[in-house]
Design an enzyme around this catalytic site. Structure first.
Site, PDB file in Angstrom:
ATOM      1  N   GLY B  19      40.823  49.137  25.030  1.00 50.77           N
ATOM      2  CA  GLY B  19      41.507  50.124  25.864  1.00 50.77           C
ATOM      3  C   GLY B  19      41.931  51.337  25.049  1.00 50.77           C
ATOM      4  N   LYS B  67      36.577  58.118  26.434  1.00 49.05           N
ATOM      5  CA  LYS B  67      37.919  58.001  25.856  1.00 49.05           C
ATOM      6  C   LYS B  67      37.872  57.473  24.431  1.00 49.05           C
ATOM      7  CE  LYS B  67      40.802  57.505  29.958  1.00 49.05           C
ATOM      8  NZ  LYS B  67      41.806  56.695  30.668  1.00 49.05           N
ATOM      9  N   ASN B 113      43.794  46.102  33.740  1.00 52.27           N
ATOM     10  CA  ASN B 113      43.515  45.186  34.850  1.00 52.27           C
ATOM     11  C   ASN B 113      43.454  43.738  34.400  1.00 52.27           C
ATOM     12  OD1 ASN B 113      40.469  44.294  34.640  1.00 52.27           O
ATOM     13  ND2 ASN B 113      40.619  46.439  33.988  1.00 52.27           N
ATOM     14  N   LEU B 114      43.804  42.879  35.332  1.00 55.09           N
ATOM     15  CA  LEU B 114      43.924  41.449  35.110  1.00 55.09           C
ATOM     16  C   LEU B 114      42.604  40.828  34.663  1.00 55.09           C
ATOM     17  CD1 LEU B 114      45.766  39.003  35.459  1.00 55.09           C
ATOM     18  CD2 LEU B 114      45.099  38.915  37.858  1.00 55.09           C
ATOM     19  N   ALA B 116      39.911  42.021  33.048  1.00 54.03           N
ATOM     20  CA  ALA B 116      39.524  42.253  31.650  1.00 54.03           C
ATOM     21  C   ALA B 116      40.484  41.530  30.715  1.00 54.03           C
ATOM     22  CB  ALA B 116      39.519  43.750  31.356  1.00 54.03           C
ATOM     23  N   CYS B 153      48.905  31.054  26.041  1.00 54.36           N
ATOM     24  CA  CYS B 153      47.834  32.030  26.163  1.00 54.36           C
ATOM     25  C   CYS B 153      48.170  32.956  27.333  1.00 54.36           C
ATOM     26  CB  CYS B 153      46.468  31.357  26.360  1.00 54.36           C
ATOM     27  SG  CYS B 153      46.059  30.889  28.057  1.00 54.36           S
ATOM     28  N   CYS B 168      46.521  40.871  61.949  1.00 50.10           N
ATOM     29  CA  CYS B 168      47.117  41.419  63.173  1.00 50.10           C
ATOM     30  C   CYS B 168      48.189  42.475  62.875  1.00 50.10           C
ATOM     31  CB  CYS B 168      47.663  40.303  64.055  1.00 50.10           C
ATOM     32  SG  CYS B 168      48.908  39.322  63.247  1.00 50.10           S
TER      33      CYS B 168
HETATM   34 ZN   LIG Z   1      46.956  28.833  28.458  1.00 45.67          ZN
END
Ligand SMILES: [Zn+2]
Lengths: 329, 638
Positions: B19, B67, B113-114, B116, B153, B168
C-alpha cells in the site's frame, strides 16, 4: 474571504477532509496564518500536515544554516549542498513546502524573532515554537497574550524517544455539536507557559506523567547553564541529577519520582527520532487545525509521548486557580 | 533510542510495504528517515486528485501515475542512497507468493480493504514473516503486530460484515436517506443504464399487488413514438408516482408508518424543459458531461429543492441517452462518474421527498453512495510513526514489548495514544490454527458452484482454491491445468454436491486449499434440508468461522461490491447516537460469544469502554467494534 464558498478545485482537493470536519472548518482554515519558529524534523512534519490541510499561509523563521543534524529527521531539506549556498534553514524548508500545496502561501522571514514587534505577531492565528530556549518561550508566549486578538500558542520538543507539546489557547471558546442539532458553547481557560510551569509539583495529581517533570529538569538545566536547546551530553548527567534534587526539594516531590534512567535517556540522546517526529508533528497538526477551525475539543495543556511505554498522554497542568477545565457558558 | 545495535538491524532489514496510499506515503517517508535501506512497495493504484490532501509525496502533475513508483521517486529525493523497489501491481498476483514473502524480515500493511488484508495475513503466516497491520479513518487509527504462534493473526478476531438492507426497506419502506441512495444506485440506476439481464427488484414489490409483471418490464424501454424528454418524464412518473400509488394501495404496510406521497413531474415542473441540441451531439468521454453544469448548479454542498432535483434527474437521464448512449447497458455506478452521481443524488432526493426523509447535497450523497471514508494526513502520519516503532521492535526481536496502539479522537483516561498488549492466537481461528470448520448445506440441491462462490471465495477469501475429498480433486483453479481437467471441473461446478463423481454428503470432510496463500482448512459437511430464506439467504451456514454481526440500520450503504470492507461511521459508534448493535467478545480465548448489547448502554459507561478494533483504513474503511474494556484486559496476553 470568510463567507466565500469553496471553489470547485478546493472541494475536489480537500474532499476527504471536508467530509471529516465540514466546509465551514475548511473555510476557516483557508483564511488562517501560521507562524513557525525552529525548523526541526518535528516541525517539518507539522508544516507538511498544515500545508496539506489548506491554511492560507505559513511563515517560517529559522536563521540557522544546514548542519548534519538538521538533515537527520527533516525531509524538507534535500541532501544537496549546491542548494544550501547562503540559505537559512527556513528558506530551504520553504522551497520544499511550497510544492506540497500550490494553494498555500509559504514564506521565510528573516531576522531575530526577539526583535519582532506586535504588528508582526498580530498577523498570525497560531504561533508554533520549537528548539527554543526557556526565555524565548516565555517571552513570545507573553507577546502573544498581549495582542488585541487571540493567538493560539504552542511549543513542541522531541528528544530521542520522547516528545512534548505545550498548548496555550488563552480564553478559548468553541461550540460543540451534541446529539443531532443541539450545540453547546464551551469555554476553556489556559494558563500561560510561565504560569503552567510554575505550578508547584506537589499541587499536581500524583499520577502526572514523570516525563513532564523530567522535561522541566532538562529545560531548567539548559537555561541555567546557558545551553542552546538540545545541547546536552551524557557528561551533564551528574549536574542534571543535582538539579533534580534541588527542584524536587523545592517542590516537595520525592526524587525517585523522576527516574535516573529517564533523565539519562533524555540527556544521552537529544537527536530527533523520525517516528516520534511523525507522531508529535501529527498530534500538533491536529491540535492547530482544531483551534483554527473551532471544531473538536482542544487538548489542555501538555501532551507527552514516550516510545518506551507507547503512551500518548494529555496532562492538565493549570494549578488550583486555572484548573477549572471545560466550563459552559 | 537509536543504539548501534538497533541501527544495524534497521540497515540490514529488508521490508515489504503493501500500500502506497494515505498510510503508505507517510510510512515510506518515516522508514527512509529512520535509516531503512531496502524497502519494497506494492500498490496497484494510480494517483487521484482527492489523494493529494494527504498523500504528500504526490502532486497534481502525478495524477494518473502509479502510486508505488511516484512515491519511490519522491522519497529518493531526500534519501537518494537507499533502495526502494516499487511494484505497480495487485498484491494478489501469483508472483507475490510465499517464496516472495519469505525474502522479507517484516511486512508492513497500509491497505484499504479487508480482502487484501486477509490475503497478506495468510501469506505472512505461510512464510512465517511478522506482519505489522494498520488502519485509519478520520481521527481514529490503529496499529497491530502479528507474529505466527506468538500473537493473534489478523483473522483471529471477527471482522465486520458488509452492510445489507432488507429488500423491502429499499423497495417499499425507506426510512433513511441511505435507503433512498441504495434504491437509486442499485435499483434504478442499474435498471436504466446497467446490464438488462441482471436481476433487479425495482418493480417486484410494487407490481405484485396489481399490474402483471410482464407489463412493468416494458415500462423502462424507450418507446418508438417518444423523445428523450417524454421518456424521462414517463420514467419519473412511473417510479415516483405510479409505483408509490401501487405501494399505497397495500393498506397493511402503512398502518404504523407515514404514508409516502406520489410525485408526478407535471406537479413539480410546470413548464417543459427547454431542450438543448442533445440529439445532434456526439458521444463523448465519461466525466465531461454534467447535468449540474447544463443547469448552472455550481455548489455541490447545496441541497437542491425538489424542483431542482427533478430537473437534474431529467437532464442527467437525457445526457446519458444523448451523449453516453454507447455505454448504456454496461454501466455500473462509480463514485468518480460525475453524471452518475448527479443522477443518483437527484433520484434519491426525489424519493426521500416522497417519503418525508430530509434531502441531502450532492457532496453528501456522493459520500454515502461511494462509501467514501474521510481521511486526513495527521492521523496517517501518527499511525506511520507507530508502525515504524513496532517494526523496529520486530527486527530487534523485542518479543515482550510489542503493542497494539489505538489513536483516539477523545482521550480516555488521559490517553490519546493508547498502547495495549497484543493477544495470543485464537485457538479456534480457522486461519492460524488447524480447527476444522463445519458447513450445513442441502447436499442434494446446492451445487458445487454455490459452495465455491458463497463459501470458498465469499467467506474464506480464497483466490486459487483446490477442493478435495480425500485424495480426489473435485475442483481446482489454476493457469496450468489440462484442457480435459478444466472441462471436468466446469461440469462439476453445475452438479449438486451429492451428485459429484466423488459424492459430498453428510459426514464428508472436504479439504479446501489455496495454493497461492499456502493456506488450507477442513470443512465437515452436514446435510440439512431446509433454510430460512430471509435469515440464511446463502442456503448454507458455515460455522467455526467468525464474522461480526451485521448492523441492520446504519447510515452507510453497502459498498460497490468490490470489497468486503464496510464503513460504520466511527464517530457515531463512539458517540452512541445510533442504535447500533455491537458485539462483545468473551473473556477467554474461545470464539466470540454472541452476546449483544445496545450501544446506548456502552455509552453510559464510556469511561470504561474502549474501541476494540479499528479495522479501517484510508479509502474504504472497515470499522470499529466497541468492546468491554474490562473483559478485554482480562483476555490472555502474550
Ligand atoms: Zn488467527
Amino acid at each position: 474571504m470568510e463567507g466565500q464558498e469553496l471553489t470547485e478545485q478546493e472541494t475536489a482537493l480537500y474532499d476527504r477532509q471536508i467530509r471529516l470536519w465540514g466546509a465551514d472548518a475548511q473555510r476557516r482554515l483557508r483564511k488562517s496564518h501560521i507562524l513557525v519558529y525552529g525548523m526541526t524534523g518535528t516541525v517539518a512534519e507539522f508544516c507538511k500536515n498544515i500545508v496539506l490541510a489548506g491554511v492560507h499561509s505559513v511563515t517560517l523563521v529559522d536563521e540557522r544554516v544546514v548542519t548534519e543534524e538538521s538533515l537527520s529527521a527533516n525531509f524538507l531539506i534535500l541532501p544537496d549542498e549546491n542548494l544550501y549556498h547562503g540559505k537559512t534553514l527556513a528558506e530551504l524548508c520553504c522551497d520544499s513546502l511550497k510544492e506540497f500545496n500550490p494553494m498555500v502561501h509559504v514564506a521565510a522571514e528573516k531576522g531575530d524573532i526577539l526583535t519582532f514587534g506586535v504588528e508582526f505577531f498580530e498577523k498570525f492565528d497560531a504561533v508554533i515554537l520549537s528548539c527554543c530556549s526557556l526565555r524565548k518561550k516565555k517571552w513570545i508566549n507573553q507577546k502573544c497574550r498581549k495582542l488585541s486578538k487571540p493567538v493560539a500558542f504552542y511549543t513542541v520538543e522531541c528528544r530521542g524517544s520522547c516528545g512534548e507539546i505545550f498548548v496555550d489557547l488563552q480564553d478559548y471558546k468553541y461550540s460543540k455539536l451534541k446529539r443531532l442539532d443541539e450545540t453547546i458553547e464551551c469555554r476553556i481557560e489556559y494558563p500561560s507557559f510561565e504560569e503552567a510551569i510554575s505550578v508547584p509539583w506537589r499541587a499536581l495529581p500524583r499520577r502526572v506523567s514523570k516525563l513532564y517533570f523530567a522535561m522541566r529538569v532538562i529545560e531548567q538545566f539548559e537555561y541555567v547553564e546557558g545551553r542552546d536547546p538540545g545541547q546536552t551530553i551524557i557528561d551533564d548527567l551528574p549536574g542534571i541529577l543535582k538539579l533534580r534534587k534541588e527542584l524536587c526539594e523545592t517542590n516537595s516531590l520525592n526524587e525517585s519520582q523522576i527516574a535516573d534512567a529517564l533523565l539519562e535517556r533524555l540527556v544521552r540522546d537529544t537527536t530527533e527520532y523520525p517516528p516520534i517526529c511523525a507522531i508529535i508533528g501529527g498530534i500538533l497538526g491536529q491540535e492547530v487545525i482544531k483551534a483554527i477551525s473551532g471544531k473538536g475539543d482542544p487538548l489542555k495543556n501538555f501532551f507527552l509521548f514516550d516510545a518506551m511505554d507507547g503512551k500518548g498522554l494529555i496532562e492538565d497542568i493549570s494549578g488550583p486557580s486555572g484548573g477549572s477545565g471545560a466550563g459552559f457558558d | 533510542m537509536a543504539s548501534e545495535e538497533q541501527l544495524s538491524a534497521i540497515k540490514r532489514a529488508k521490508v515489504l510495504m503493501v500500500g502506497a496510499g494515505g498510510i503508505g506515503c507517510e510510512l515510506l517517508k518515516t522508514l527512509a528517515l529512520s535509516g531503512f535501506q531496502d524497502i519494497h512497495i506494492i500498490d496497484m493504484d494510480t494517483i487521484e486528485v482527492s489523494n493529494l490532501n494527504r498523500q504528500f509525496l504526490f502532486r497534481q502533475c502525478h495524477v494518473g501515475q502509479s502510486k508505488a513508483k511516484v512515491a519511490r521517486d519522491a522519497v529518493l529525493r531526500f534519501r537518494p542512497n537507499i533502495s526502494i523497489t516499487p511494484y505497480h501491481a495487485n498484491v494478489k498476483e501469483s508472483r507475490f507468493n510465499v517464496d516472495f514473502f519469505k525474502e522479507f524480515d517484516v511486512v508492513l500493511n497500509g491497505l484499504d480493504n479487508l480482502d487484501a488484508r486477509r490475503h497478506v495475513n495468510r501469506l505472512c503466516l505461510a512464510a512465517d514473516v511478522p506482519l505489522v497491520e494498520s488502519g485509519t479513518t478520520g481521527f481514529l487509527g490503529q496499529v497491530t503486530v502479528h507474529l505466527k504462534g506468538k500473537t493473534e493473526c489478523y483473522e483471529c478476531q471477527p471482522k465486520p460484515a458488509p452492510k445489507t438492507y432488507p429488500v423491502c426497506t429499499i423497495t417499499s419502506t425507506p426510512s433513511k436517506f441511505v435507503h433512498c441512495i441504495v434504491w437509486a444506485k442499485d435499483l434504478l440506476f442499474a435498471k436504466l443504464f446497467g446490464d438488462k439481464n441482471q436481476e433487479n427488484d425495482l418493480n417486484v414489490r410494487s407490481s405484485d399487488t396489481g399490474n402483471s409483471s410482464e407489463h412493468s418490464e416494458d415500462v423502462f424501454e424507450c418507446r418508438k413514438d417518444e423523445d428523450i424528454e417524454q421518456y424521462g418524464r414517463r420514467i419519473y412518473d412511473h417510479v415516483f408516482g405510479h409505483n408509490i400509488e401501487v405501494a399505497l394501495s397495500n393498506e397493511e404496510t402503512w398502518k404504523n408508518r407515514n404514508k409516502p406521497r406520489p410525485i408526478y413531474s407535471k406537479d413539480v415542473l410546470h413548464v417543459k424543459m427547454t431542450k438543448e441540441n442533445g440529439d445532434t451531439e456526439k458521444d463523448c468521454a465519461t466525466g465531461d458531461v454534467s447535468a449540474m453544469a447544463s443547469l448552472s448548479l455550481k455548489n455541490p454542498q447545496d441541497i437542491w429543492s425538489l424542483a431542482e432535483n427533478s430537473r437534474v434527474f431529467l437532464e442527467a437521464l437525457r445526457l446519458f441517452f444523448s451523449k453516453r448512449g454507447k455505454e448504456i447497458g454496461n454501466l455500473t455506478f462509480d463514485k468518480d462518474d460525475q453524471l452518475a452521481v448527479e443522477f443518483v443524488t437527484a433520484a434519491a432526493n426525489i424519493r426521500a421527498s416522497s417519503f418525508g426523509i430530509p434531502l441531502h447535497s450532492l457532496f453528501e450523497a456522493k459520500g454515502i453512495a461511494g462509501n467514501i471514508v474521510h481521511a486526513v494526513a495527521t492521523t496517517n502520519a501518527i499511525i506511520a510513526g507507530l508502525i515504524v516503532i513496532e517494526a523496529i521492535k520486530v527486527l530487534k526481536k523485542d518479543n515482550n514489548n510489542y503493542r497494539m496502539t489505538y489513536c483516539l479522537e477523545h482521550p480516555s483516561r488521559k490517553l490519546l495514544l493508547m498502547p495495549v498488549e497484543p493477544y495470543e492466537p485464537n485457538k479456534s481461528c480457522y486461519v492460524c490454527s488447524e480447527t476444522p470448520l463445519s458447513l450445513e448445506v442441502n447436499t442434494r440441491h446446492s451445487k458445487l458452484r454455490d459452495f465455491v462462490e458463497k463459501i470458498v471465495k465469499g467467506k474464506l477469501g480464497m483466490n486459487f482454491p483446490v477442493i478435495m475429498k480425500g485424495a480426489s480433486i473435485l475442483y481446482e483453479v489454476g493457469e496450468d491445468l489440462e484442457d480435459d481437467m478444466v472441462a471436468i471441473y466446469a461440469a462439476n461446478l453445475e452438479k449438486a454436491l451429492s451428485e459429484l463423481p466423488s459424492p459430498v454428503t453428510s459426514g464428508t470432510v472436504l479439504t479446501v486449499e489455496d495454493l497461492q496463500q499456502e493456506f488450507s482448512c477442513s470443512i465437515n459437511i452436514k446435510h440439512r434440508e431446509e433454510f430460512d430464506e430471509e435469515k440464511e439467504p446463502d442456503g448454507m451456514v458455515l460455522s467455526g468461522w467468525v464474522e461480526a454481526p451485521v448492523d441492520k440500520d446504519n447510515n452507510k450503504p453497502n459498498g460497490n461490491g468490490e470489497s468486503t470492507s464496510n464503513a460504520l461511521p466511527t464517530e457515531e459508534i463512539l458517540e452512541g447516537e445510533k442504535d447500533v448493535e455491537i458485539q462483545e467478545t468473551s473473556g477467554g480465548t474461545e470464539t466470540v460469544a454472541g452476546k449483544k448489547r445496545k450501544l446506548s448502554e456502552v455509552d453510559e459507561s464510556r469511561n470504561q469502554k474502549k474501541p476494540e478494533k479499528l479495522d479501517l483504513d484510508d479509502e474504504d474503511d472497515e470499522l470499529v467494534i466497541s468492546d468491554d474494556w474490562e473483559s478485554l484486559t482480562k483476555k490472555k496476553r502474550v
